[in-house]
Design a protein around this motif. Structure first.
Motif, PDB file in Angstrom:
ATOM      1  N   VAL A 188      -4.424   7.217  -4.119  1.00 40.45           N
ATOM      2  CA  VAL A 188      -4.400   5.989  -3.352  1.00 40.45           C
ATOM      3  C   VAL A 188      -3.283   4.856  -4.016  1.00 40.45           C
ATOM      4  CG1 VAL A 188      -5.470   3.040  -2.940  1.00 40.45           C
ATOM      5  CG2 VAL A 188      -6.704   5.845  -3.942  1.00 40.45           C
ATOM      6  N   ARG A 189      -2.801   4.443  -3.173  1.00 44.12           N
ATOM      7  CA  ARG A 189      -1.644   3.948  -3.073  1.00 44.12           C
ATOM      8  C   ARG A 189      -1.554   2.607  -2.924  1.00 44.12           C
ATOM      9  NH1 ARG A 189       4.188   6.212   0.215  1.00 44.12           N
ATOM     10  NH2 ARG A 189       5.600   4.748  -1.521  1.00 44.12           N
ATOM     11  N   TYR A 190      -0.823   1.786  -3.795  1.00 41.78           N
ATOM     12  CA  TYR A 190      -1.068   0.436  -3.807  1.00 41.78           C
ATOM     13  C   TYR A 190       0.340  -0.277  -2.924  1.00 41.78           C
ATOM     14  CZ  TYR A 190      -5.530   0.844  -6.395  1.00 41.78           C
ATOM     15  OH  TYR A 190      -6.168   1.103  -6.085  1.00 41.78           O
ATOM     16  N   ILE A 191       0.572  -1.171  -2.442  1.00 43.18           N
ATOM     17  CA  ILE A 191       1.816  -2.333  -1.989  1.00 43.18           C
ATOM     18  C   ILE A 191       1.657  -3.368  -2.373  1.00 43.18           C
ATOM     19  CG2 ILE A 191       2.875  -2.064   0.068  1.00 43.18           C
ATOM     20  CD1 ILE A 191       2.268   0.744   0.737  1.00 43.18           C
TER      21      ILE A 191
END
Length: 75
Positions: free
Chosen positions: A72-75
């Motif tokens: 998961v990539r949080y921006i």
């Protein structure tokens, strides 16, 4: 010279205080001394650790993971 003048002035002022406040002033001075000692110890330890190069291996470790390994990539 300024230090001596300030110390004499401080002692004169303290002499005018009731005992309760003299204890408070003493507690505060002891607190400042302890904090100063803590800062000196911390700075000394930081200097020793930087001179010892004990943690240099962390700079040469290969990267095990990349951004592509993230689930998961949080921006």
């Amino acid at each position: 010279m300024e230090r001596e003048i300030l110390m004499k002035k401080t002692v004169r002022n303290i002499e005018q205080l009731p005992m309760k406040h003299i204890r408070e002033v003493n507690d505060f001075v002891e607190f400042i001394i302890q904090r100063s000692d803590d800062v000196l110890i911390t700075e000394g330890l930081q200097q020793l650790s930087s001179l010892s190069h004990s943690y240099d291996f962390l700079n040469s470790e290969p990267e095990l993971y990349s951004i592509d390994d993230l689930k998961v990539r949080y921006i």
